[in-house]
Design a protein around this motif. Structure first.
Motif, PDB file in Angstrom:
ATOM      1  N   ASN A   1       0.804  -1.226   0.000  1.00  0.00           N
ATOM      2  CA  ASN A   1       0.000   0.000   0.000  1.00  0.00           C
ATOM      3  C   ASN A   1       0.840   1.282   0.000  1.00  0.00           C
ATOM      4  N   PHE A   2       2.133   1.154  -0.321  1.00  0.00           N
ATOM      5  CA  PHE A   2       2.969   2.351  -0.514  1.00  0.00           C
ATOM      6  C   PHE A   2       3.118   2.537  -2.025  1.00  0.00           C
ATOM      7  N   PHE A   3       2.509   3.595  -2.560  1.00  0.00           N
ATOM      8  CA  PHE A   3       2.442   3.777  -4.006  1.00  0.00           C
ATOM      9  C   PHE A   3       3.390   4.855  -4.527  1.00  0.00           C
ATOM     10  N   ARG A   4       4.250   5.352  -3.633  1.00  0.00           N
ATOM     11  CA  ARG A   4       5.190   6.371  -4.088  1.00  0.00           C
ATOM     12  C   ARG A   4       6.495   5.728  -4.569  1.00  0.00           C
ATOM     13  N   LEU A   5       7.578   6.451  -4.562  1.00  0.00           N
ATOM     14  CA  LEU A   5       8.815   6.003  -5.210  1.00  0.00           C
ATOM     15  C   LEU A   5       9.562   4.959  -4.368  1.00  0.00           C
ATOM     16  N   CYS A   6       9.966   3.874  -5.023  1.00  0.00           N
ATOM     17  CA  CYS A   6      10.804   2.832  -4.420  1.00  0.00           C
ATOM     18  C   CYS A   6      11.834   2.389  -5.461  1.00  0.00           C
ATOM     19  N   ILE A   7      12.852   1.670  -5.012  1.00  0.00           N
ATOM     20  CA  ILE A   7      13.844   1.124  -5.950  1.00  0.00           C
ATOM     21  C   ILE A   7      13.134   0.194  -6.930  1.00  0.00           C
ATOM     22  N   GLY A   8      13.347   0.450  -8.226  1.00  0.00           N
ATOM     23  CA  GLY A   8      12.757  -0.370  -9.265  1.00  0.00           C
ATOM     24  C   GLY A   8      11.327   0.013  -9.615  1.00  0.00           C
ATOM     25  N   LYS A   9      10.807   1.062  -9.009  1.00  0.00           N
ATOM     26  CA  LYS A   9       9.421   1.452  -9.228  1.00  0.00           C
ATOM     27  C   LYS A   9       9.342   2.811  -9.922  1.00  0.00           C
ATOM     28  N   GLU A  10       8.289   3.014 -10.722  1.00  0.00           N
ATOM     29  CA  GLU A  10       8.123   4.260 -11.463  1.00  0.00           C
ATOM     30  C   GLU A  10       7.039   5.140 -10.843  1.00  0.00           C
ATOM     31  N   VAL A  11       7.271   6.463 -10.931  1.00  0.00           N
ATOM     32  CA  VAL A  11       6.261   7.463 -10.563  1.00  0.00           C
ATOM     33  C   VAL A  11       6.373   8.609 -11.564  1.00  0.00           C
ATOM     34  N   ARG A  12       5.383   9.458 -11.568  1.00  0.00           N
ATOM     35  CA  ARG A  12       5.480  10.651 -12.410  1.00  0.00           C
ATOM     36  C   ARG A  12       5.854  11.850 -11.547  1.00  0.00           C
ATOM     37  N   LEU A  13       6.745  12.671 -12.054  1.00  0.00           N
ATOM     38  CA  LEU A  13       7.021  13.961 -11.441  1.00  0.00           C
ATOM     39  C   LEU A  13       5.999  14.949 -12.001  1.00  0.00           C
ATOM     40  N   LYS A  14       5.343  15.679 -11.140  1.00  0.00           N
ATOM     41  CA  LYS A  14       4.217  16.523 -11.525  1.00  0.00           C
ATOM     42  C   LYS A  14       4.563  17.430 -12.704  1.00  0.00           C
ATOM     43  N   ASN A  15       3.739  17.352 -13.763  1.00  0.00           N
ATOM     44  CA  ASN A  15       3.859  18.165 -14.973  1.00  0.00           C
ATOM     45  C   ASN A  15       5.171  17.929 -15.729  1.00  0.00           C
ATOM     46  N   ALA A  16       5.875  16.848 -15.397  1.00  0.00           N
ATOM     47  CA  ALA A  16       7.166  16.581 -16.060  1.00  0.00           C
ATOM     48  C   ALA A  16       7.197  15.144 -16.600  1.00  0.00           C
ATOM     49  N   TYR A  17       8.149  14.351 -16.137  1.00  0.00           N
ATOM     50  CA  TYR A  17       8.387  13.032 -16.720  1.00  0.00           C
ATOM     51  C   TYR A  17       8.128  11.908 -15.723  1.00  0.00           C
ATOM     52  N   ILE A  18       8.041  10.688 -16.292  1.00  0.00           N
ATOM     53  CA  ILE A  18       8.026   9.484 -15.464  1.00  0.00           C
ATOM     54  C   ILE A  18       9.474   9.095 -15.165  1.00  0.00           C
TER      55      ILE A  18
END
Length: 488
Positions: A394-411
């Motif tokens: 249930n942790f959906f933010r950034l982890c090693i090997g995991k992707e997130v989007r930076l707001k208004n920028a890139y994945i």
């Protein structure tokens, strides 16, 4: 309230004679409970196009000062209201004194030499007949003589009082020979040392309403039991005259909020114990404190309008107030990205000599606020709480090997971390997908690729700011309960 006023108009009361007042005591700052009374009085005044007085109930020189008067006026103006006339109970001290003499001459008031504690004991309770004071049978001449000596400073504080002669058998304790005047050898903020006897609230309030020709005297429900006394005092001085209005007291329920205090006495205690800094501390619900916290006058008035005006006391959860504040701020506030607890993020495959300006909206709920450009670069700050080295459920933010989007920028995808000698993470290394740039009009279909968007700031374009974060004053209900009962 409006139903009562409309009924009065229907029964022949002239709409031109409607008049209201807001009568705070200048012994502290106004709090959120006062907003209900302010809105009620001022908005009814606006509806009926009548005048409204701001009258300071300055009958107790202890604790009253000009600073409180100024803060009260500032708070009313902040809420967007304006009064037609500013007055003070002390403006009418001479007239109130003359009316007190009138009651003595009619054998309806007497000077009592007993102490406050004895008077209180003699009043008994609503189910027992009170004990009459031995001084109740003093002659009119003696009472006039003694009251004049009280006025001229011949007696010390607490040595005697002037009481109304009403009914010591009344089930309403307020009618059991209430005190009209007491001796206070204190400097008054306006009259200085001109007076050493001061009228009580009950003796003053209704008569000031009469002097100012207030048609409807609106007050909170705790004064309902005082209404018979309010009317009794008016009966003694009112002369049936078509030109003169007899004020009518109408009660409404107080505003009670959970997990906070509004008692001036308890707020003073917190200031004295240095739990809070002053009356405008953002952790208490004074109007000044709410203003410092960023609450808007519109949000506060919207909240009052939503809870309505009733005669039933209840407790409103503080989350309801916060909901209306958020709702208004979401419409009017410019958005910026701030990182409170930063950790460095390095995008390994992004050019180190490049600054890219990405576009973002100033307010996602209102396009009229327009857009702005913000700098994006290889080195960024994100929140420490937005990263975990090892992913948890249930942790959906950034982890090693995991992707997130930076707001208004890139994945981006986190690849590794750098730690200090104590094992704490100092830097996060990641890579970005150049094809994943955020475009509002032509957004790339992510198809469940990322579940979270993180805010960020570019390190070389960032600057430090001061942030005041105020935790709730009462973290647990027990703390709140103890303070509520501490001074009882």
């Amino acid at each position: 309230m409006e139903k009562i006023i409309e009924e009065d108009i229907k029964n022949g009361f002239s709409i031109k004679k409607i008049k209201f007042r807001f009568p705070p005591e200048p012994n502290g700052f106004l709090h959120i409970g006062h907003i209900k009374a302010i809105c009620l009085n001022f908005e009814l005044s606006q509806k009926y196009k009548s005048s409204i007085n701001l009258r300071f109930d300055d009958t107790n020189p202890i604790g009253e000062n000009r600073n409180f008067i100024d803060s009260i006026k500032e708070d009313i103006l902040f809420l967007g209201f304006h009064w037609d006339h500013e007055s003070y109970a002390s403006d009418y001290f001479h007239q109130l004194y003359k009316w007190a003499i009138k009651l003595i001459k009619e054998n309806k008031a007497y000077v009592d030499d007993q102490s406050q504690s004895i008077i209180q004991l003699q009043r008994k309770n609503p189910f027992e007949i009170g004990i009459y004071s031995n001084y109740r049978t003093r002659s009119i001449e003696e009472n006039l003589f003694l009251f004049e000596k009280m006025k001229n400073g011949f007696f010390g504080e607490g040595s005697c009082v002037l009481r109304a002669k009403i009914n010591m058998s009344s089930s309403n304790m307020n009618m059991r020979d209430p005190i009209m005047y007491r001796i206070l050898r204190k400097k008054h903020h306006r009259t200085k040392y001109q007076w050493c006897i001061y009228p009580t609230y009950d003796w003053t309030h209704g008569l000031c309403d009469y002097i100012e020709q207030i048609s409807h005297s609106l007050c909170s429900l705790e004064f309902e039991n005082r209404r018979p006394l309010y009317n009794w005092y008016l009966d003694q001085i009112y002369i049936d005259n078509k030109e003169k209005i007899r004020p009518k007291q109408i009660e409404f329920s107080r505003l009670n909020l959970s997990h906070t205090i509004t008692s001036k006495r308890k707020i003073q205690y917190l200031i004295k114990k240095k739990v809070i800094s002053y009356w405008d501390d953002p952790r208490i619900l004074t109007i000044s404190g709410l203003r410092r916290k960023g609450y808007t006058s519109v949000a506060l008035k919207n909240f009052i309008h939503q809870i309505g005006i009733t005669k039933r006391n209840n407790i409103i959860d503080i989350s309801f107030l916060e909901f209306w504040v958020r709702k208004h701020l979401n419409k009017i506030a410019y958005r910026v990205m701030v990182v409170l607890n930063p950790i460095q993020l390095i995008i390994d495959n992004y050019p180190s000599d490049t600054t890219e300006w990405v576009e973002t909206e100033n307010n996602p709920e209102n396009s009229n606020f327009g857009n702005r450009k913000i700098p994006f670069s290889k080195f960024l700050y994100i929140e420490k709480d937005d990263f975990l080295e090892k992913e948890k459920k249930n942790f959906f933010r950034l982890c090693i090997g995991k992707e997130v989007r930076l707001k208004n920028a890139y994945i981006i995808k986190a690849n590794s971390v750098i730690k200090n000698n104590e094992g704490k993470i100092k830097k996060i290394h990641c890579t970005y997908d150049p094809k994943s740039k955020y475009e509002k009009k032509n957004k790339i279909e992510e198809k469940g690729r990322v579940k979270t968007t993180l805010h960020w700031v570019s390190i070389k374009h960032s600057f430090p700011i001061n942030i005041n974060l105020y935790k709730p004053l009462f973290l647990f209900f027990l703390h709140y309960f103890l303070l509520q009962n501490l001074l009882l």
